[in-house]
Design an enzyme around this catalytic site. Sequence first.
Site, PDB file in Angstrom:
ATOM      1  N   ASN A 116       3.677 -10.255  11.922  1.00  0.00           N
ATOM      2  CA  ASN A 116       3.783 -11.673  11.553  1.00  0.00           C
ATOM      3  C   ASN A 116       5.181 -12.083  11.060  1.00  0.00           C
ATOM      4  O   ASN A 116       5.596 -13.212  11.265  1.00  0.00           O
ATOM      5  CB  ASN A 116       2.674 -12.121  10.593  1.00  0.00           C
ATOM      6  CG  ASN A 116       2.517 -11.192   9.425  1.00  0.00           C
ATOM      7  OD1 ASN A 116       3.426 -10.400   9.128  1.00  0.00           O
ATOM      8  ND2 ASN A 116       1.384 -11.270   8.752  1.00  0.00           N
ATOM      9  N   THR A 144       0.744  -4.596  15.420  1.00  0.00           N
ATOM     10  CA  THR A 144       0.659  -4.084  14.051  1.00  0.00           C
ATOM     11  C   THR A 144      -0.572  -3.210  13.947  1.00  0.00           C
ATOM     12  O   THR A 144      -1.634  -3.559  14.437  1.00  0.00           O
ATOM     13  CB  THR A 144       0.597  -5.174  12.971  1.00  0.00           C
ATOM     14  OG1 THR A 144       0.339  -4.530  11.704  1.00  0.00           O
ATOM     15  CG2 THR A 144      -0.513  -6.176  13.187  1.00  0.00           C
ATOM     16  N   ILE A 145      -0.430  -2.051  13.325  1.00  0.00           N
ATOM     17  CA  ILE A 145      -1.599  -1.193  13.136  1.00  0.00           C
ATOM     18  C   ILE A 145      -2.595  -1.855  12.194  1.00  0.00           C
ATOM     19  O   ILE A 145      -3.776  -1.535  12.222  1.00  0.00           O
ATOM     20  CB  ILE A 145      -1.229   0.201  12.584  1.00  0.00           C
ATOM     21  CG1 ILE A 145      -0.528   0.130  11.222  1.00  0.00           C
ATOM     22  CG2 ILE A 145      -0.400   0.985  13.575  1.00  0.00           C
ATOM     23  CD1 ILE A 145      -0.493   1.475  10.498  1.00  0.00           C
ATOM     24  N   ASP A 146      -2.133  -2.785  11.359  1.00  0.00           N
ATOM     25  CA  ASP A 146      -2.974  -3.324  10.286  1.00  0.00           C
ATOM     26  C   ASP A 146      -4.085  -4.261  10.760  1.00  0.00           C
ATOM     27  O   ASP A 146      -5.008  -4.555  10.016  1.00  0.00           O
ATOM     28  CB  ASP A 146      -2.103  -4.065   9.267  1.00  0.00           C
ATOM     29  CG  ASP A 146      -1.217  -3.112   8.492  1.00  0.00           C
ATOM     30  OD1 ASP A 146      -1.710  -2.038   8.131  1.00  0.00           O
ATOM     31  OD2 ASP A 146      -0.037  -3.438   8.264  1.00  0.00           O
ATOM     32  N   GLY A 191      -2.938   0.176   4.466  1.00  0.00           N
ATOM     33  CA  GLY A 191      -3.486  -1.172   4.382  1.00  0.00           C
ATOM     34  C   GLY A 191      -3.417  -1.710   2.967  1.00  0.00           C
ATOM     35  O   GLY A 191      -4.257  -1.371   2.142  1.00  0.00           O
ATOM     36  N   ARG A 192      -2.415  -2.527   2.682  1.00  0.00           N
ATOM     37  CA  ARG A 192      -2.252  -3.035   1.316  1.00  0.00           C
ATOM     38  C   ARG A 192      -3.244  -4.156   1.005  1.00  0.00           C
ATOM     39  O   ARG A 192      -3.781  -4.229  -0.086  1.00  0.00           O
ATOM     40  CB  ARG A 192      -0.816  -3.579   1.106  1.00  0.00           C
ATOM     41  CG  ARG A 192       0.282  -2.541   1.239  1.00  0.00           C
ATOM     42  CD  ARG A 192       0.171  -1.382   0.287  1.00  0.00           C
ATOM     43  NE  ARG A 192       0.689  -1.648  -1.058  1.00  0.00           N
ATOM     44  CZ  ARG A 192       0.590  -0.796  -2.083  1.00  0.00           C
ATOM     45  NH1 ARG A 192      -0.020   0.352  -1.924  1.00  0.00           N
ATOM     46  NH2 ARG A 192       1.083  -1.100  -3.252  1.00  0.00           N
ATOM     47  N   GLU A 247      -5.267   2.294   0.551  1.00  0.00           N
ATOM     48  CA  GLU A 247      -4.184   2.398  -0.432  1.00  0.00           C
ATOM     49  C   GLU A 247      -4.100   1.144  -1.294  1.00  0.00           C
ATOM     50  O   GLU A 247      -3.600   1.187  -2.410  1.00  0.00           O
ATOM     51  CB  GLU A 247      -2.842   2.617   0.274  1.00  0.00           C
ATOM     52  CG  GLU A 247      -2.445   1.475   1.208  1.00  0.00           C
ATOM     53  CD  GLU A 247      -1.040   1.609   1.816  1.00  0.00           C
ATOM     54  OE1 GLU A 247      -0.196   2.321   1.269  1.00  0.00           O
ATOM     55  OE2 GLU A 247      -0.809   0.968   2.858  1.00  0.00           O
ATOM     56  N   GLN A 300      -0.713   8.111  11.142  1.00  0.00           N
ATOM     57  CA  GLN A 300      -1.688   7.150  11.670  1.00  0.00           C
ATOM     58  C   GLN A 300      -1.028   6.055  12.513  1.00  0.00           C
ATOM     59  O   GLN A 300      -1.706   5.380  13.269  1.00  0.00           O
ATOM     60  CB  GLN A 300      -2.566   6.557  10.563  1.00  0.00           C
ATOM     61  CG  GLN A 300      -1.839   5.737   9.519  1.00  0.00           C
ATOM     62  CD  GLN A 300      -2.630   5.578   8.221  1.00  0.00           C
ATOM     63  OE1 GLN A 300      -3.661   4.914   8.168  1.00  0.00           O
ATOM     64  NE2 GLN A 300      -2.151   6.203   7.154  1.00  0.00           N
ATOM     65  N   ARG A 301       0.270   5.903  12.405  1.00  0.00           N
ATOM     66  CA  ARG A 301       0.935   4.886  13.218  1.00  0.00           C
ATOM     67  C   ARG A 301       1.886   5.488  14.261  1.00  0.00           C
ATOM     68  O   ARG A 301       2.534   4.746  14.996  1.00  0.00           O
ATOM     69  CB  ARG A 301       1.696   3.889  12.338  1.00  0.00           C
ATOM     70  CG  ARG A 301       2.905   4.481  11.644  1.00  0.00           C
ATOM     71  CD  ARG A 301       3.570   3.486  10.715  1.00  0.00           C
ATOM     72  NE  ARG A 301       4.849   4.007  10.267  1.00  0.00           N
ATOM     73  CZ  ARG A 301       5.525   3.546   9.229  1.00  0.00           C
ATOM     74  NH1 ARG A 301       5.033   2.559   8.509  1.00  0.00           N
ATOM     75  NH2 ARG A 301       6.683   4.066   8.904  1.00  0.00           N
TER      76      ARG A 301
END
Lengths: 414, 414
Positions: A116, A144-146, A191-192, A247, A300-301
Site C-alpha cells: 500500500n 504483500t504477504i500480509d 503480522g503487526r 507478533e 515465511q516471505r
Amino acid sequence: MTENNVLVAQSGGPTTVINSSLAGVIASALEEKKIDKVYGAKNGILGVLRDNIISLDELFGKNHELLERLKTTPSMFLGSCRHKLANIDQSTEEYKKVFEIFEQYNIRYFFYIGGNDSMDTVAKLSQYAKQIDYDIHIIGIPKTIDNDLVEIDHTPGFGSAAKYIASSFLEISHDTYIYDTESVVIVEVMGRNAGWLTASAVLARNEYSAAPHLIYLPEVAFSKEAFLEDVRRMIKENKQVVIAVSEGIKDHTGEYVSAGSAKLDSFGHAQLSGTGKYLEELVKNEIGCKVRSIELNVLQRCASHLSSLTDIEEAYQLGYQGVERAVEGHTCEMMSLSRVSNAPYKVAYQTVDVMKVANAEKKIPAEWINESGNDVTNELVEYLRPLILGEPKVDYTSGLPKYLHFDHINQTVK
Amino acid sequence: MTENNVLVAQSGGPTTVINSSLAGVIASALEEKKIDKVYGAKNGILGVLRDNIISLDELFGKNHELLERLKTTPSMFLGSCRHKLANIDQSTEEYKKVFEIFEQYNIRYFFYIGGNDSMDTVAKLSQYAKQIDYDIHIIGIPKTIDNDLVEIDHTPGFGSAAKYIASSFLEISHDTYIYDTESVVIVEVMGRNAGWLTASAVLARNEYSAAPHLIYLPEVAFSKEAFLEDVRRMIKENKQVVIAVSEGIKDHTGEYVSAGSAKLDSFGHAQLSGTGKYLEELVKNEIGCKVRSIELNVLQRCASHLSSLTDIEEAYQLGYQGVERAVEGHTCEMMSLSRVSNAPYKVAYQTVDVMKVANAEKKIPAEWINESGNDVTNELVEYLRPLILGEPKVDYTSGLPKYLHFDHINQTVK
C-alpha cells in the site's frame, strides 16, 4: 517517431512471488506490439531518481528459461526501497527528476510492484503526470504477504506465505508429538495489525493433528488470563499443544503484548523479547510445563522452494494483464483480482482505483473469528484453502534451489 | 518351534530421515526368511518397559506405498523418549522387565534408532543379554542432525538438516540483498558443542552470493572484540552481511555467550536471550546499523519437504543392512558408513563397536576451520557437498506435504 517504452520497478518488503509479477510484466511487454523497449529501475523509485535504469529486454528477451526461473525466485530481482515521495503541494523536486528520467527513456508505461505504500507512489506520480500533462500510464501491481490490501480478494505473496506457514506448523507438530509428556510450542507469525498470516496456520490441521490448537490474532484484544486458561485446558485434552500467535497481538489497551515484556527488563531490552518469547516465559512461570517458542521470521516471505503455484500464476497474471490494461489506456489504477467461485476456484482480473488502496488496511472480519477469540471459523478456512494449492517446478543445483540474482544474470548475459 | 521376531524403536531428538531407517528395518525384516514378525515399541525403550508394542508387518506388510511415504515423513513415527537405563551393577529392575517383554514377543533381534545416548542403551542391553545368556542380537542404527557421532563418516539426518540450513541461508540472502543500505543478519543454528550444522551454511555460497560472510563455531573461543571487527570490515566490503552462528558458541572461559547476555537482565530471564539475539543487541549497540537475528529452530530437523535424497537413502540402507548384519550374528554394534570416495561420492556400510560410540562426541577438526576462526576451509566444504545432494519425491495433498502419522495409519489399516 519517439519510442513507447515500459519501466518497471519493485518496492517494499519481499514476497516469494513478486518476481513472478515482474516476469508477467516483462513477458507481456515483450509481446505487445505497441511497446518498444522494456526497462527496469533498480531499488524502486530510488533507481528512477538515481538514473539506475537497466534494459530488461536484453536480459530476458531471448531467454525464456530465465524468465521462467524468475517466476520462482524469491524477493526482488530489481532490488527494493522504502521511499515515500513528498506530497506534491509540499515539494515537486523529486517528481521533476522522475519525469526527466521518464522523458529521457521515453517511458509511456510505468509499473510499480508493491504494497500500500507503493500504491501511494503510484497515486502521486499519476496525479503529477496529470498536472504537467505528461502522457504516461501508471499501474500498480499489488504484492504483500500480509494480505492486508483493500479492493482485492487476496494479495499475491500471501498464498505462498500461508503455504509455508501451514507446512511449518504441520512439520512442527510432527516434531512435537513424539514425546509422551506435556509440552507447549508457541509459534510466532508475522503480522503487526492483520492476522491473515497467523490464521493460515489453521490449514495445517488434518486427520491426525489438530495443531494449531489455539490461534491468537491482532484483531482480538489479548488477555493473559484467558490465554493461560486456554493453554491449561488444551494440555489436559491433548498433552502436546501447538499455538499460533501473531507478533502483533495487543492487550485491551491497545499496547503490544511483546512491548509489555520489556517492562520486566530494567535495562530496557524490549527488542530481546518477541511475542512468542514473552508467552513462552509466561507459560513457563505460570504453568511450568516444557515450553518452546519459535519465530518463523523472514523465511515465511522468501522460502520460494515451498511457494504456491496458484499464487505464482496469479502474481504473473496481475503483471501480464497490467501491461494490457495500461496499453488500453488505464492509469492511476491498481491491478486486482476477485474470486468468481471457490469450488472450483476461479478468479477474475480487473483494475481498481489506486487512491482507494493507498494507505488503507484490511483486517480479518470479526465474523471469521470464533467467539472465544482463540480460533478462526470455517468460513475463513474455506477462503484460505485454495490459495496454497499447487507446487511449482523448482530446479535444484548442487542440492539447493536454483534462483536468479541480478549480478549473476548480468554477468551471464554480457 | 518358537518365532524369531524383530523389535524396533526410535529414541532421542527428531531428524527428517529417522523414519527412513525405520522403513529400511521393516522392509529388510519383511524380506528376511529367518524373521517371522516385526514389532515396534512406542516411545523408545519406554514402550518396551510399558508393553506398548505394535505389529508393524500388519501396518506395512502389504502396503509398499505407505512404506515409501514413511521414508519422507519427519520425526519419529513410533514416538521417542529420553530415558537412560541405570548401570547394570546399580539396578537390573528395568532390564528384567525389558527382557520379559523380549521373551513374551519372542524377540531375537532388537534395533534401536538413535544418537549416542541411544547407543548407550544398545550397549547396556547387549551387556545384560550376555550376562543372562539370552539369545538376542542388538544393533544400533545411528541418527542425529548434529553429526557428532564418532566411528561414522557422517550421521543420517545431518545431510538433510545441512540442506535445509544452506537453502535457508540462500533464501535469507535474497531477502537481505534488496535494500541499498547497510545491514546485518545473524542466523542462529543448532549445535551446543559441535559446529557441523552451522558450518553447513557455507554451502549457500554461490556465483552471486558470499553469504554467510562470517561463520562462528563452538569449536572456537568467541571474542566480542574480534566479532565486531569482523562485522565492521564485512559491512565496508559488502554492505549487507549475513552471519552464521552456532547456538553453542562460548567465550575463552568456556561460558556460553548466550548465558552472558542473561547477566544484563536483573530478573534473570536468561532464556529470553539466545545467542543470535545477544549478538543482534551487540551489533545494534556497538555498530548501530540495521540488524536482525533469525533462529532456525526445530524446522532444521523436521522440514522433510526439503530433505536430502542422499541422506534418505543412506538412512534407509543403515536400517536395511542392520537387519542383515543382525541375522548374520552381529550384536552390540552400531551400523556405520564410511566414505569410499568423494568424486564420485560413494559410501560403504559396516558395523562398529557400539561401546566406542556411546557417550562420545565428534567435533570439527581444527584444520577445517580458518586461522581467524570466522570461516571454514575448503576441505570442510568438500566433505559437506555430497551430503545435501538429491531431492526426494514428496507428495502434496491440499497444498501441504503428505506425511504419515501413527494414529492416522492405524485408523486407516484397521
